[in-house]
Design an enzyme around this catalytic site. Sequence first.
Site, PDB file in Angstrom:
ATOM      1  N   ALA A  51      29.370  58.549  25.550  1.00 32.60           N
ATOM      2  CA  ALA A  51      27.735  58.762  25.439  1.00 32.60           C
ATOM      3  C   ALA A  51      27.201  59.572  24.202  1.00 32.60           C
ATOM      4  O   ALA A  51      26.196  59.288  23.618  1.00 32.60           O
ATOM      5  CB  ALA A  51      27.244  59.508  26.795  1.00 32.60           C
ATOM      6  N   THR A  52      28.242  60.638  23.648  1.00 34.57           N
ATOM      7  CA  THR A  52      28.042  61.287  22.367  1.00 34.57           C
ATOM      8  C   THR A  52      27.675  60.180  21.087  1.00 34.57           C
ATOM      9  O   THR A  52      26.594  60.341  20.539  1.00 34.57           O
ATOM     10  CB  THR A  52      29.070  62.199  21.869  1.00 34.57           C
ATOM     11  OG1 THR A  52      29.047  63.067  23.040  1.00 34.57           O
ATOM     12  CG2 THR A  52      28.675  62.706  20.441  1.00 34.57           C
ATOM     13  N   ASN A 131      22.998  67.490  32.631  1.00 37.66           N
ATOM     14  CA  ASN A 131      24.412  67.642  32.922  1.00 37.66           C
ATOM     15  C   ASN A 131      24.617  68.920  33.463  1.00 37.66           C
ATOM     16  O   ASN A 131      25.773  69.357  34.104  1.00 37.66           O
ATOM     17  CB  ASN A 131      25.245  67.454  31.533  1.00 37.66           C
ATOM     18  CG  ASN A 131      24.441  68.322  30.538  1.00 37.66           C
ATOM     19  OD1 ASN A 131      23.585  68.323  30.123  1.00 37.66           O
ATOM     20  ND2 ASN A 131      25.405  69.118  29.830  1.00 37.66           N
ATOM     21  N   GLN A 159      25.087  61.005  33.111  1.00 29.56           N
ATOM     22  CA  GLN A 159      25.203  61.820  34.265  1.00 29.56           C
ATOM     23  C   GLN A 159      24.534  60.847  35.309  1.00 29.56           C
ATOM     24  O   GLN A 159      24.849  61.161  36.490  1.00 29.56           O
ATOM     25  CB  GLN A 159      24.633  63.123  34.310  1.00 29.56           C
ATOM     26  CG  GLN A 159      25.123  64.035  33.296  1.00 29.56           C
ATOM     27  CD  GLN A 159      26.467  64.804  34.070  1.00 29.56           C
ATOM     28  OE1 GLN A 159      26.834  64.451  35.301  1.00 29.56           O
ATOM     29  NE2 GLN A 159      27.207  65.251  33.051  1.00 29.56           N
ATOM     30  N   ALA A 180      31.904  56.580  30.768  1.00 25.96           N
ATOM     31  CA  ALA A 180      32.784  56.279  31.900  1.00 25.96           C
ATOM     32  C   ALA A 180      33.335  57.314  32.640  1.00 25.96           C
ATOM     33  O   ALA A 180      33.573  57.376  33.791  1.00 25.96           O
ATOM     34  CB  ALA A 180      33.913  55.518  31.688  1.00 25.96           C
ATOM     35  N   HIS A 181      33.677  58.454  32.131  1.00 27.63           N
ATOM     36  CA  HIS A 181      34.345  59.516  32.795  1.00 27.63           C
ATOM     37  C   HIS A 181      33.592  60.447  33.855  1.00 27.63           C
ATOM     38  O   HIS A 181      33.921  60.980  34.712  1.00 27.63           O
ATOM     39  CB  HIS A 181      35.213  60.406  31.898  1.00 27.63           C
ATOM     40  CG  HIS A 181      34.051  61.328  30.989  1.00 27.63           C
ATOM     41  ND1 HIS A 181      33.520  61.207  29.863  1.00 27.63           N
ATOM     42  CD2 HIS A 181      33.919  62.691  31.133  1.00 27.63           C
ATOM     43  CE1 HIS A 181      33.042  61.965  29.502  1.00 27.63           C
ATOM     44  NE2 HIS A 181      33.078  63.168  30.333  1.00 27.63           N
ATOM     45  N   THR A 220      37.703  47.479  16.547  1.00 24.73           N
ATOM     46  CA  THR A 220      38.514  46.937  17.505  1.00 24.73           C
ATOM     47  C   THR A 220      38.130  47.552  18.856  1.00 24.73           C
ATOM     48  O   THR A 220      38.324  48.705  18.929  1.00 24.73           O
ATOM     49  CB  THR A 220      39.625  46.938  17.199  1.00 24.73           C
ATOM     50  OG1 THR A 220      39.835  46.351  15.883  1.00 24.73           O
ATOM     51  CG2 THR A 220      40.435  46.241  18.338  1.00 24.73           C
ATOM     52  N   CYS A 306      30.999  70.582  26.999  1.00 25.52           N
ATOM     53  CA  CYS A 306      30.952  70.233  25.684  1.00 25.52           C
ATOM     54  C   CYS A 306      30.578  71.690  24.846  1.00 25.52           C
ATOM     55  O   CYS A 306      30.847  71.694  23.622  1.00 25.52           O
ATOM     56  CB  CYS A 306      29.976  69.194  25.386  1.00 25.52           C
ATOM     57  SG  CYS A 306      30.458  67.748  26.123  1.00 25.52           S
TER      58      CYS A 306
END
Length: 361
Positions: A51-52, A131, A159, A180-181, A220, A306
Amino acid sequence: MIPYFTEHFGNPSSINHQYGWEAEAAVKQTRSILAKAINASPEEIIFTSGATEANNLAIKGVSEAYFQKGQHIITVATEHNAVLDPCKYLETLGFEITILPVQKDGLINLDELEKAIRPDTILVSVMAANNEIGVIQPLAEIGKICHEHDIIFHTDAAQAIGKIPLNVQTFQIDLMSLTAHKVYGPKGIGALYVRRRNPRVKLAAQQHGGGHERGMRSGTLYTPQIVGFGKAVEIALAEQKQENRRLTQLRNKLWEPLSKIEGIHLNGHPTQRLPGNLNISIEGVDGAALLLGLQSIMAVSSGSACSSTTTAPSHVLTALGHSEKLAYASIRFGIGRFNTAEEIDTVAQQVISTIKSLQRM
Protein backbone atom coordinates in the site's frame (compact mmCIF):
# COMPACT_ATOMS: atom_id res chain seq x y z
CA MET A 1 1.66 -20.05 -3.14
CA ILE A 2 4.10 -22.96 -2.89
CA PRO A 3 3.71 -24.37 -6.44
CA TYR A 4 4.56 -20.96 -7.90
CA PHE A 5 7.93 -20.98 -6.14
CA THR A 6 8.82 -24.34 -7.71
CA GLU A 7 6.57 -26.08 -10.26
CA HIS A 8 5.24 -22.97 -12.03
CA PHE A 9 8.27 -20.70 -11.91
CA GLY A 10 7.54 -18.87 -15.15
CA ASN A 11 7.52 -15.11 -15.69
CA PRO A 12 3.93 -13.87 -16.23
CA SER A 13 5.24 -11.38 -18.79
CA SER A 14 6.84 -14.17 -20.89
CA ILE A 15 3.80 -15.07 -22.95
CA ASN A 16 5.54 -17.07 -25.70
CA HIS A 17 5.73 -20.39 -23.83
CA GLN A 18 3.85 -22.61 -21.40
CA TYR A 19 5.78 -21.54 -18.28
CA GLY A 20 4.83 -17.92 -18.82
CA TRP A 21 1.22 -18.85 -19.62
CA GLU A 22 0.85 -20.67 -16.30
CA ALA A 23 2.14 -17.68 -14.33
CA GLU A 24 0.08 -15.24 -16.39
CA ALA A 25 -3.09 -17.26 -15.71
CA ALA A 26 -2.42 -17.15 -11.96
CA VAL A 27 -1.88 -13.37 -12.04
CA LYS A 28 -5.07 -12.90 -14.07
CA GLN A 29 -7.03 -14.92 -11.52
CA THR A 30 -5.90 -12.62 -8.68
CA ARG A 31 -6.73 -9.53 -10.75
CA SER A 32 -10.25 -10.92 -11.12
CA ILE A 33 -10.56 -11.68 -7.39
CA LEU A 34 -9.44 -8.17 -6.38
CA ALA A 35 -11.60 -6.53 -9.04
CA LYS A 36 -14.67 -8.46 -7.88
CA ALA A 37 -13.93 -7.51 -4.26
CA ILE A 38 -14.23 -3.78 -5.04
CA ASN A 39 -16.58 -3.92 -8.08
CA ALA A 40 -13.91 -2.94 -10.61
CA SER A 41 -12.64 -4.58 -13.81
CA PRO A 42 -9.47 -6.75 -13.75
CA GLU A 43 -7.67 -4.33 -16.11
CA GLU A 44 -7.97 -1.60 -13.47
CA ILE A 45 -5.80 -3.51 -10.95
CA ILE A 46 -2.11 -2.50 -10.92
CA PHE A 47 0.18 -4.63 -8.72
CA THR A 48 2.69 -2.91 -6.40
CA SER A 49 4.94 -3.91 -3.52
CA GLY A 50 2.30 -2.84 -1.00
CA ALA A 51 0.00 0.00 0.00
CA THR A 52 2.91 2.40 0.59
CA GLU A 53 4.01 2.14 -3.03
CA ALA A 54 0.37 2.26 -4.18
CA ASN A 55 -0.18 5.49 -2.22
CA ASN A 56 2.98 7.03 -3.66
CA LEU A 57 2.02 6.02 -7.19
CA ALA A 58 -1.47 7.44 -6.75
CA ILE A 59 -0.50 10.77 -5.19
CA LYS A 60 2.69 11.51 -7.12
CA GLY A 61 1.28 10.00 -10.29
CA VAL A 62 -1.76 12.29 -10.24
CA SER A 63 0.29 15.34 -9.28
CA GLU A 64 2.55 14.92 -12.32
CA ALA A 65 -0.21 13.92 -14.76
CA TYR A 66 -2.53 16.81 -13.79
CA PHE A 67 0.15 19.42 -13.02
CA GLN A 68 -1.17 21.88 -15.60
CA LYS A 69 -4.74 21.63 -14.27
CA GLY A 70 -3.80 22.49 -10.68
CA GLN A 71 -1.35 22.04 -7.83
CA HIS A 72 -3.64 21.73 -4.82
CA ILE A 73 -4.22 18.48 -2.90
CA ILE A 74 -6.49 17.81 0.09
CA THR A 75 -5.84 15.11 2.67
CA VAL A 76 -6.54 14.45 6.38
CA ALA A 77 -4.47 14.83 9.58
CA THR A 78 -5.04 11.19 10.58
CA GLU A 79 -3.77 9.65 7.35
CA HIS A 80 -0.97 7.08 7.34
CA ASN A 81 2.51 8.48 6.78
CA ALA A 82 2.49 6.75 3.39
CA VAL A 83 0.03 9.47 2.36
CA LEU A 84 1.23 12.40 4.46
CA ASP A 85 4.92 12.05 3.54
CA PRO A 86 4.38 12.05 -0.26
CA CYS A 87 2.22 15.15 0.22
CA LYS A 88 5.00 16.82 2.22
CA TYR A 89 7.41 15.94 -0.57
CA LEU A 90 5.13 17.53 -3.16
CA GLU A 91 5.10 20.72 -1.08
CA THR A 92 8.84 21.02 -1.76
CA LEU A 93 8.00 21.01 -5.47
CA GLY A 94 5.52 23.86 -5.17
CA PHE A 95 2.25 22.02 -4.55
CA GLU A 96 -0.14 23.30 -1.89
CA ILE A 97 -1.47 20.72 0.58
CA THR A 98 -4.56 21.27 2.71
CA ILE A 99 -4.62 18.91 5.71
CA LEU A 100 -8.14 18.68 7.09
CA PRO A 101 -8.62 18.23 10.85
CA VAL A 102 -10.87 15.50 12.23
CA GLN A 103 -13.62 15.71 14.81
CA LYS A 104 -13.18 14.16 18.27
CA ASP A 105 -14.57 10.87 16.97
CA GLY A 106 -11.98 10.75 14.17
CA LEU A 107 -14.41 11.47 11.32
CA ILE A 108 -13.88 14.35 8.92
CA ASN A 109 -16.41 17.16 8.60
CA LEU A 110 -17.87 16.98 5.09
CA ASP A 111 -18.70 20.70 5.10
CA GLU A 112 -15.04 21.49 5.82
CA LEU A 113 -13.99 19.23 2.96
CA GLU A 114 -16.27 21.06 0.53
CA LYS A 115 -15.06 24.47 1.77
CA ALA A 116 -11.43 23.41 1.23
CA ILE A 117 -11.98 22.65 -2.46
CA ARG A 118 -10.53 25.24 -4.85
CA PRO A 119 -10.56 25.64 -8.64
CA ASP A 120 -7.00 24.23 -8.74
CA THR A 121 -7.71 21.18 -6.53
CA ILE A 122 -6.77 18.00 -8.42
CA LEU A 123 -6.87 15.30 -5.75
CA VAL A 124 -8.56 14.40 -2.46
CA SER A 125 -6.97 11.55 -0.47
CA VAL A 126 -8.94 10.16 2.49
CA MET A 127 -8.29 6.72 3.95
CA ALA A 128 -11.14 4.21 4.15
CA ALA A 129 -10.38 2.92 7.66
CA ASN A 130 -7.75 4.24 10.04
CA ASN A 131 -4.86 1.96 10.91
CA GLU A 132 -4.67 3.11 14.56
CA ILE A 133 -8.20 3.92 15.70
CA GLY A 134 -10.15 1.91 13.13
CA VAL A 135 -12.50 4.76 12.19
CA ILE A 136 -14.32 4.26 8.87
CA GLN A 137 -14.72 7.46 6.87
CA PRO A 138 -17.92 8.21 4.84
CA LEU A 139 -16.48 7.20 1.47
CA ALA A 140 -19.70 7.49 -0.56
CA GLU A 141 -20.31 11.05 0.60
CA ILE A 142 -16.68 12.03 -0.05
CA GLY A 143 -16.78 10.47 -3.52
CA LYS A 144 -19.96 12.35 -4.36
CA ILE A 145 -18.41 15.69 -3.36
CA CYS A 146 -15.25 14.99 -5.37
CA HIS A 147 -17.08 14.00 -8.55
CA GLU A 148 -19.43 16.99 -8.32
CA HIS A 149 -16.29 19.17 -8.43
CA ASP A 150 -14.46 17.06 -11.06
CA ILE A 151 -11.72 16.09 -8.58
CA ILE A 152 -9.96 12.71 -8.39
CA PHE A 153 -10.72 10.77 -5.20
CA HIS A 154 -8.05 8.44 -3.77
CA THR A 155 -8.52 6.24 -0.73
CA ASP A 156 -5.98 4.18 1.19
CA ALA A 157 -8.01 1.01 1.80
CA ALA A 158 -5.18 -1.11 3.21
CA GLN A 159 -7.10 -1.68 6.46
CA ALA A 160 -10.49 -2.01 4.79
CA ILE A 161 -10.12 -4.68 2.11
CA GLY A 162 -11.76 -7.93 3.20
CA LYS A 163 -13.12 -6.33 6.38
CA ILE A 164 -15.83 -3.94 5.18
CA PRO A 165 -17.79 -3.78 1.90
CA LEU A 166 -15.98 -1.72 -0.75
CA ASN A 167 -17.49 -0.59 -4.05
CA VAL A 168 -15.57 1.83 -6.24
CA GLN A 169 -18.65 2.51 -8.37
CA THR A 170 -21.21 3.40 -5.70
CA PHE A 171 -18.53 5.19 -3.63
CA GLN A 172 -17.23 7.00 -6.76
CA ILE A 173 -13.62 6.16 -5.92
CA ASP A 174 -11.01 6.78 -8.64
CA LEU A 175 -7.89 5.36 -6.98
CA MET A 176 -7.73 2.76 -4.20
CA SER A 177 -4.62 1.41 -2.48
CA LEU A 178 -4.66 -2.19 -1.24
CA THR A 179 -2.28 -4.56 0.54
CA ALA A 180 -2.24 -8.29 1.27
CA HIS A 181 -0.83 -8.63 4.76
CA LYS A 182 -3.76 -6.91 6.49
CA VAL A 183 -5.91 -9.93 5.54
CA TYR A 184 -3.30 -12.58 6.45
CA GLY A 185 -1.77 -12.60 2.98
CA PRO A 186 1.98 -12.34 2.28
CA LYS A 187 3.89 -9.17 3.08
CA GLY A 188 5.41 -7.19 0.23
CA ILE A 189 2.54 -7.29 -2.24
CA GLY A 190 -0.22 -4.74 -2.83
CA ALA A 191 -2.25 -3.15 -5.60
CA LEU A 192 -3.64 0.13 -6.84
CA TYR A 193 -7.05 0.36 -8.45
CA VAL A 194 -6.99 2.96 -11.26
CA ARG A 195 -10.34 3.96 -12.80
CA ARG A 196 -10.43 3.53 -16.58
CA ARG A 197 -13.70 5.29 -17.43
CA ASN A 198 -16.08 7.95 -16.09
CA PRO A 199 -13.51 9.47 -15.66
CA ARG A 200 -10.40 7.80 -17.08
CA VAL A 201 -7.66 8.55 -14.56
CA LYS A 202 -4.18 9.32 -15.83
CA LEU A 203 -1.08 8.53 -13.79
CA ALA A 204 2.55 9.41 -14.40
CA ALA A 205 4.66 6.31 -13.74
CA GLN A 206 7.01 6.52 -10.77
CA GLN A 207 9.01 3.45 -11.75
CA HIS A 208 10.22 3.03 -15.32
CA GLY A 209 11.57 0.00 -17.12
CA GLY A 210 9.77 -2.68 -19.06
CA GLY A 211 6.39 -0.99 -19.27
CA HIS A 212 4.61 -3.56 -17.11
CA GLU A 213 1.15 -2.94 -15.59
CA ARG A 214 -0.18 -0.78 -18.44
CA GLY A 215 3.03 1.27 -18.25
CA MET A 216 2.21 2.49 -14.73
CA ARG A 217 4.55 0.27 -12.73
CA SER A 218 7.49 -1.46 -14.39
CA GLY A 219 9.03 -4.54 -12.83
CA THR A 220 8.67 -8.31 -13.04
CA LEU A 221 5.55 -9.40 -11.19
CA TYR A 222 6.08 -11.54 -8.09
CA THR A 223 3.73 -14.40 -8.97
CA PRO A 224 3.77 -16.36 -5.65
CA GLN A 225 2.99 -13.19 -3.68
CA ILE A 226 0.22 -12.23 -6.09
CA VAL A 227 -1.33 -15.70 -5.80
CA GLY A 228 -1.23 -15.43 -2.00
CA PHE A 229 -2.84 -11.99 -2.15
CA GLY A 230 -5.73 -13.32 -4.22
CA LYS A 231 -6.34 -16.34 -2.01
CA ALA A 232 -6.26 -14.27 1.20
CA VAL A 233 -8.84 -11.80 -0.15
CA GLU A 234 -10.98 -14.68 -1.45
CA ILE A 235 -11.09 -16.26 2.02
CA ALA A 236 -11.68 -12.93 3.76
CA LEU A 237 -14.63 -12.09 1.51
CA ALA A 238 -16.18 -15.53 1.95
CA GLU A 239 -16.08 -15.17 5.74
CA GLN A 240 -16.56 -11.40 6.04
CA LYS A 241 -20.09 -11.22 7.46
CA GLN A 242 -19.77 -13.92 10.11
CA GLU A 243 -16.22 -12.92 11.04
CA ASN A 244 -17.23 -9.27 11.46
CA ARG A 245 -20.03 -10.30 13.82
CA ARG A 246 -17.63 -12.46 15.84
CA LEU A 247 -14.94 -9.76 16.02
CA THR A 248 -17.47 -7.11 17.05
CA GLN A 249 -18.65 -9.35 19.88
CA LEU A 250 -15.06 -9.94 21.05
CA ARG A 251 -14.24 -6.23 20.84
CA ASN A 252 -17.31 -5.32 22.90
CA LYS A 253 -16.45 -8.09 25.36
CA LEU A 254 -13.02 -6.51 25.85
CA TRP A 255 -14.28 -2.93 26.05
CA GLU A 256 -17.05 -3.62 28.58
CA PRO A 257 -14.78 -4.28 31.62
CA LEU A 258 -12.15 -1.76 30.46
CA SER A 259 -14.75 1.02 30.14
CA LYS A 260 -15.22 0.96 33.91
CA ILE A 261 -11.60 2.01 34.58
CA GLU A 262 -11.28 5.54 35.91
CA GLY A 263 -9.76 7.98 33.39
CA ILE A 264 -10.10 5.70 30.34
CA HIS A 265 -10.91 7.05 26.86
CA LEU A 266 -12.13 5.18 23.77
CA ASN A 267 -10.29 6.64 20.78
CA GLY A 268 -12.39 7.00 17.66
CA HIS A 269 -16.05 6.63 16.80
CA PRO A 270 -17.73 3.99 19.04
CA THR A 271 -19.49 2.14 16.21
CA GLN A 272 -18.23 3.48 12.85
CA ARG A 273 -14.98 1.56 13.14
CA LEU A 274 -13.38 -1.70 12.10
CA PRO A 275 -14.87 -4.64 14.04
CA GLY A 276 -11.54 -5.89 15.41
CA ASN A 277 -10.09 -2.53 16.46
CA LEU A 278 -10.04 -1.12 20.00
CA ASN A 279 -7.84 1.86 20.82
CA ILE A 280 -7.82 3.32 24.33
CA SER A 281 -5.97 5.99 26.32
CA ILE A 282 -5.65 6.03 30.11
CA GLU A 283 -5.09 9.17 32.16
CA GLY A 284 -2.30 9.14 34.73
CA VAL A 285 -0.49 6.13 33.29
CA ASP A 286 2.97 5.95 31.72
CA GLY A 287 2.57 4.51 28.24
CA ALA A 288 5.93 2.72 28.09
CA ALA A 289 5.37 1.10 31.48
CA LEU A 290 1.90 0.02 30.39
CA LEU A 291 3.17 -1.71 27.25
CA LEU A 292 5.99 -3.34 29.20
CA GLY A 293 3.54 -4.69 31.75
CA LEU A 294 1.38 -6.30 29.07
CA GLN A 295 3.93 -7.80 26.70
CA SER A 296 4.32 -11.03 28.65
CA ILE A 297 0.92 -12.33 27.52
CA MET A 298 -0.01 -10.32 24.42
CA ALA A 299 1.37 -8.44 21.44
CA VAL A 300 -0.02 -4.89 21.55
CA SER A 301 1.22 -1.52 20.37
CA SER A 302 0.63 2.15 21.03
CA GLY A 303 0.34 3.11 17.37
CA SER A 304 1.25 2.15 13.82
CA ALA A 305 3.83 -0.57 13.20
CA CYS A 306 5.28 1.70 10.51
CA SER A 307 6.19 4.34 13.13
CA SER A 308 6.84 2.16 16.18
CA THR A 309 10.55 3.05 16.18
CA THR A 310 9.87 6.75 16.72
CA THR A 311 9.55 8.39 20.13
CA ALA A 312 6.95 10.95 19.05
CA PRO A 313 3.34 10.54 20.18
CA SER A 314 0.84 9.23 17.64
CA HIS A 315 -0.16 11.98 15.20
CA VAL A 316 -3.55 10.27 14.91
CA LEU A 317 -4.28 10.60 18.64
CA THR A 318 -3.04 14.19 18.87
CA ALA A 319 -5.31 14.98 15.89
CA LEU A 320 -8.24 13.84 18.06
CA GLY A 321 -7.30 16.57 20.54
CA HIS A 322 -5.33 14.43 23.01
CA SER A 323 -2.39 15.91 24.86
CA GLU A 324 0.99 14.32 24.17
CA LYS A 325 0.90 12.73 27.63
CA LEU A 326 -2.47 11.08 26.99
CA ALA A 327 -1.44 10.04 23.49
CA TYR A 328 1.59 8.25 24.95
CA ALA A 329 -0.66 6.42 27.44
CA SER A 330 -2.56 4.54 24.76
CA ILE A 331 -2.91 0.98 23.54
CA ARG A 332 -4.15 -0.33 20.22
CA PHE A 333 -5.74 -3.78 20.34
CA GLY A 334 -6.11 -5.66 17.08
CA ILE A 335 -8.46 -8.61 17.52
CA GLY A 336 -8.13 -11.16 14.72
CA ARG A 337 -9.42 -14.38 13.26
CA PHE A 338 -7.38 -16.59 15.62
CA ASN A 339 -8.42 -14.92 18.88
CA THR A 340 -10.89 -16.59 21.25
CA ALA A 341 -13.31 -15.41 23.91
CA GLU A 342 -11.10 -17.02 26.57
CA GLU A 343 -8.13 -14.94 25.41
CA ILE A 344 -10.24 -11.79 25.60
CA ASP A 345 -11.07 -12.57 29.26
CA THR A 346 -7.39 -13.12 30.05
CA VAL A 347 -6.34 -9.90 28.30
CA ALA A 348 -9.03 -7.85 30.06
CA GLN A 349 -7.93 -9.11 33.49
CA GLN A 350 -4.26 -8.43 32.76
CA VAL A 351 -4.91 -4.94 31.36
CA ILE A 352 -7.09 -3.95 34.34
CA SER A 353 -4.56 -5.30 36.82
CA THR A 354 -1.63 -3.52 35.11
CA ILE A 355 -3.46 -0.19 34.80
CA LYS A 356 -4.58 -0.20 38.45
CA SER A 357 -1.05 -1.05 39.58
CA LEU A 358 0.40 1.83 37.54
CA GLN A 359 -2.26 4.27 38.72
CA ARG A 360 -1.42 3.42 42.35
CA MET A 361 2.26 4.04 41.65
